[in-house]
Design an enzyme around this catalytic site. Sequence first.
Site, PDB file in Angstrom:
ATOM      1  N   ASN A   1      25.847 101.658  27.109  1.00 16.76           N
ATOM      2  CA  ASN A   1      24.445 101.334  27.365  1.00 16.76           C
ATOM      3  C   ASN A   1      23.692 100.880  26.121  1.00 16.76           C
ATOM      4  O   ASN A   1      22.729 100.135  26.224  1.00 16.76           O
ATOM      5  CB  ASN A   1      23.749 102.564  27.967  1.00 16.76           C
TER       6      ASN A   1
ATOM      7  N   THR B   1      11.960  99.772  29.183  1.00 19.06           N
ATOM      8  CA  THR B   1      12.588 100.481  28.071  1.00 19.06           C
ATOM      9  C   THR B   1      11.959 100.010  26.764  1.00 19.06           C
ATOM     10  O   THR B   1      11.128  99.110  26.751  1.00 19.06           O
ATOM     11  CB  THR B   1      14.107 100.215  28.012  1.00 19.06           C
TER      12      THR B   1
ATOM     13  N   LYS C   1      25.514  89.350  26.202  1.00 22.41           N
ATOM     14  CA  LYS C   1      25.563  89.922  27.543  1.00 22.41           C
ATOM     15  C   LYS C   1      26.493  89.129  28.460  1.00 22.41           C
ATOM     16  O   LYS C   1      27.141  89.709  29.351  1.00 22.41           O
ATOM     17  CB  LYS C   1      24.152  89.999  28.130  1.00 22.41           C
TER      18      LYS C   1
ATOM     19  N   TYR D   1      21.219  87.477  22.373  1.00 23.51           N
ATOM     20  CA  TYR D   1      21.311  88.537  23.376  1.00 23.51           C
ATOM     21  C   TYR D   1      22.000  88.034  24.649  1.00 23.51           C
ATOM     22  O   TYR D   1      22.882  88.697  25.206  1.00 23.51           O
ATOM     23  CB  TYR D   1      19.901  89.034  23.684  1.00 23.51           C
TER      24      TYR D   1
END
Length: 292
Positions: free
Chosen positions: A90, A195, A165, A161
């Site tokens: 995670n 988050t 991913k 990013y």
Amino acid sequence: MGICNGRVVIVTGAGGGLGREYALAFARDGASLLVNDIRREAAEAVCHEIVQNGGRALANSDDITRTDTAQHIVDVAQEAFGTVHVLVNNAGICRDRMFTSMTGDDWDEVMRVHLRGHFCLSQQLARTWRDAAKAGQPVDARIINTTSGAGLQGSVGQANYGAAKAGIAALTLIQAAELHRYGVCANALAPAARTSMTEGVFADMMRKPEDGTFDYFDPANVAPLVVWLGSAQSAHVNGQVFEVAGGMIALAEGWRTGPQIDRGARWVPDEVGSAVAQLLTQRRLAQPVYGA
């Protein structure tokens, strides 16, 4: 008694946000937790909450991007709780910039934490599970990776990013194909939740509602899918990527061979354009890049 009773779970980046909710939810369903986070105090706070509620948890702040410390994480979990059954990868970071402004360090750091972070722990555990299976021991293990809509569809300002991913999504498919023979299922999810990584860009959109209505972006909404994927009930699910937000669970459809033209001989460059134009009329349109 929960659906993960007796299972041992490692969750990375579990000191807050999604990882914290995963750890708490696993504990409520009977699992023992190794809570990994570079912020030692945050990991200890999550463990304290789990233990206060009658669960079993151990805090850890080892580096997930090195093979030696990744092995130490596995060793600590095994010494404390026994066989590890589930790994939830995670942990992550963002270094968002437009592609032309991105530095080499912006690129390398995101790749290190996301891609290498997913690699090191997964490989250490995969080797353990493979050796156990070859020795005739029963294995019912899970790798749960974290991809993103930025990796599945692309996202403006997130070249590093998104590329990381996307790599994790592909890694999941390969892990699923290679490790299933050893009793390991590998799946991934692309969560949409509030988050610390979303605060800078999506703070207003993901703000908690003040009127008491359903909090769509509450990270706790993602946890039930993760707990189920980590349970023995999910043994028939392998190599899948899920998108999850609020009360929605969707199955992501990956790249596949689409329309094609085969002339049975080498193409002449001047004739390629008309063939591509024909293929484009037959294609299934991709989802637009986020922010485009």
